[in-house]
Scaffold this motif. Sequence first.
Motif, PDB file in Angstrom:
ATOM      1  N   VAL A 111       0.976  -1.119   0.032  1.00 49.83           N
ATOM      2  CA  VAL A 111      -0.132   0.018  -0.173  1.00 49.83           C
ATOM      3  C   VAL A 111       0.929   1.221  -0.083  1.00 49.83           C
ATOM      4  N   LEU A 112       0.612   1.897  -0.861  1.00 47.88           N
ATOM      5  CA  LEU A 112       1.339   3.446  -1.213  1.00 47.88           C
ATOM      6  C   LEU A 112       0.648   4.734  -0.863  1.00 47.88           C
ATOM      7  N   ASP A 113       0.609   5.378   0.119  1.00 49.66           N
ATOM      8  CA  ASP A 113       0.119   6.767   0.133  1.00 49.66           C
ATOM      9  C   ASP A 113       1.067   7.729  -0.322  1.00 49.66           C
ATOM     10  N   PHE A 114       0.607   8.670  -1.251  1.00 51.46           N
ATOM     11  CA  PHE A 114       1.593   9.639  -1.680  1.00 51.46           C
ATOM     12  C   PHE A 114       1.149  10.981  -2.126  1.00 51.46           C
ATOM     13  N   SER A 115       1.572  11.957  -2.272  1.00 43.50           N
ATOM     14  CA  SER A 115       1.235  13.418  -2.531  1.00 43.50           C
ATOM     15  C   SER A 115       1.884  14.135  -3.355  1.00 43.50           C
ATOM     16  N   TRP A 116       1.528  15.073  -3.790  1.00 47.20           N
ATOM     17  CA  TRP A 116       2.284  15.965  -4.864  1.00 47.20           C
ATOM     18  C   TRP A 116       1.942  17.512  -4.691  1.00 47.20           C
ATOM     19  N   ARG A 117       2.654  18.269  -4.789  1.00 48.09           N
ATOM     20  CA  ARG A 117       2.340  19.738  -4.579  1.00 48.09           C
ATOM     21  C   ARG A 117       1.580  20.296  -5.717  1.00 48.09           C
ATOM     22  N   THR A 118       0.748  21.244  -5.337  1.00 49.02           N
ATOM     23  CA  THR A 118       0.043  22.019  -6.746  1.00 49.02           C
ATOM     24  C   THR A 118       0.125  23.693  -6.564  1.00 49.02           C
ATOM     25  N   GLY A 119      -0.119  24.295  -7.427  1.00 47.49           N
ATOM     26  CA  GLY A 119       0.170  25.688  -7.463  1.00 47.49           C
ATOM     27  C   GLY A 119       1.360  26.025  -7.933  1.00 47.49           C
ATOM     28  N   PRO A 120       1.943  27.299  -7.486  1.00 46.03           N
ATOM     29  CA  PRO A 120       2.982  27.993  -8.277  1.00 46.03           C
ATOM     30  C   PRO A 120       4.260  27.279  -7.356  1.00 46.03           C
ATOM     31  N   ALA A 121       5.338  27.281  -8.256  1.00 45.20           N
ATOM     32  CA  ALA A 121       6.658  26.734  -7.752  1.00 45.20           C
ATOM     33  C   ALA A 121       6.857  27.504  -6.292  1.00 45.20           C
ATOM     34  N   GLY A 137       2.409  29.405   3.834  1.00 46.53           N
ATOM     35  CA  GLY A 137       1.537  30.004   2.868  1.00 46.53           C
ATOM     36  C   GLY A 137       0.674  28.819   2.138  1.00 46.53           C
ATOM     37  N   SER A 138      -0.320  29.138   1.963  1.00 47.59           N
ATOM     38  CA  SER A 138      -1.270  28.098   1.372  1.00 47.59           C
ATOM     39  C   SER A 138      -0.695  27.902  -0.104  1.00 47.59           C
ATOM     40  N   ALA A 139      -0.130  28.853  -0.925  1.00 52.90           N
ATOM     41  CA  ALA A 139       0.470  28.644  -2.215  1.00 52.90           C
ATOM     42  C   ALA A 139       1.442  27.460  -2.174  1.00 52.90           C
ATOM     43  N   CYS A 140       2.235  27.665  -1.134  1.00 52.58           N
ATOM     44  CA  CYS A 140       3.339  26.646  -0.908  1.00 52.58           C
ATOM     45  C   CYS A 140       3.010  25.205  -0.562  1.00 52.58           C
ATOM     46  N   SER A 141       2.043  25.050   0.349  1.00 47.89           N
ATOM     47  CA  SER A 141       1.492  24.130   1.044  1.00 47.89           C
ATOM     48  C   SER A 141       0.528  23.115   0.364  1.00 47.89           C
ATOM     49  N   SER A 142      -0.060  23.508  -0.716  1.00 43.32           N
ATOM     50  CA  SER A 142      -1.322  23.163  -1.109  1.00 43.32           C
ATOM     51  C   SER A 142      -0.785  21.819  -1.879  1.00 43.32           C
ATOM     52  N   ARG A 143      -1.534  20.552  -1.601  1.00 43.76           N
ATOM     53  CA  ARG A 143      -0.963  19.421  -2.035  1.00 43.76           C
ATOM     54  C   ARG A 143      -2.400  18.591  -2.430  1.00 43.76           C
ATOM     55  N   LEU A 144      -2.188  17.554  -3.312  1.00 44.89           N
ATOM     56  CA  LEU A 144      -3.168  16.463  -3.472  1.00 44.89           C
ATOM     57  C   LEU A 144      -2.503  15.080  -3.192  1.00 44.89           C
ATOM     58  N   GLY A 145      -3.377  14.134  -2.770  1.00 47.47           N
ATOM     59  CA  GLY A 145      -2.706  12.944  -2.590  1.00 47.47           C
ATOM     60  C   GLY A 145      -3.386  11.700  -3.162  1.00 47.47           C
ATOM     61  N   ASP A 146      -3.216  10.492  -3.060  1.00 47.97           N
ATOM     62  CA  ASP A 146      -3.567   9.353  -3.393  1.00 47.97           C
ATOM     63  C   ASP A 146      -3.270   8.330  -2.648  1.00 47.97           C
ATOM     64  N   ARG A 147      -4.053   7.095  -2.918  1.00 47.43           N
ATOM     65  CA  ARG A 147      -3.423   5.668  -1.985  1.00 47.43           C
ATOM     66  C   ARG A 147      -3.684   4.635  -3.150  1.00 47.43           C
ATOM     67  N   TRP A 148      -2.661   3.878  -3.293  1.00 46.03           N
ATOM     68  CA  TRP A 148      -2.851   2.859  -4.444  1.00 46.03           C
ATOM     69  C   TRP A 148      -2.284   1.453  -3.724  1.00 46.03           C
ATOM     70  N   PHE A 149      -2.931   0.374  -3.967  1.00 49.84           N
ATOM     71  CA  PHE A 149      -2.493  -1.106  -3.433  1.00 49.84           C
ATOM     72  C   PHE A 149      -2.035  -1.887  -4.800  1.00 49.84           C
TER      73      PHE A 149
END
Length: 219
Positions: free
Chosen positions: A122-132, A139-151
């Motif tokens: 099982v892997l939980d992972f995430s990636w940043r969104t928004g500006p570099a 700040g919300s621009a630097c901490s915004s993330r989305l994530g997913d879980r795959w088996f």
Amino acid sequence: MRNLKAVDTDAEYGAVPGTVHVQVTFTSPSGDRRSGCVEETTATARVRLPEPLGGRKLVVDNRTVFTADGAKPPALRMCGELGCHPPATGCTPASYDQALLAAGAPMHTYRDAEHCDGRWLVLDFSWRTGPACGSDDGGSACSSRLGDRWFFRAAPSGWKPVFESAAGGCGAVRRQVPRFPVALCAELAPLSAALHPSHPPAPASPTAGAGSAPAATAR
């Protein structure tokens, strides 16, 4: 197609230790549909190296890599995204990176949690969104993330994705993959709605088949 040729470019651009670089070029009017050149075909180009390839890798057009390891001479074996000698499937960081590639995770993905027994993962992972951003300054621009879980299940060629779900517990995954071990999913907490907004997570289900789960995708 005309003027097909393959050229060893190491003499002109400099050799890289352990590799031989070859460039394949040709001319074709296929970019102009009016030319009538709309079919595809295969062709052969020959190149003579100044010395035997030996244990070096052959790099064609700077992106396709071949090796003699594991091939029957005079053939070469084409290497994949993970190189010519991919990591063994197991509970290791290199193997987890292979699993992320298999799941189509976005670039610059971070592994948040791994649960592995060598045969299932099982892997939980995430990636940043928004500006570099240069750093996490809160700040919300630097901490915004989305994530997913795959088996995943282990296969000779690496980890194979079998299911995706933001739900906690075992209910969702074991409905689709009954053999998935309870020991790896029983304590899973739901992913937060902030990380996985398209699938609001349901309460965790500590045992197989119990509780409800959000919409999930079997792969």
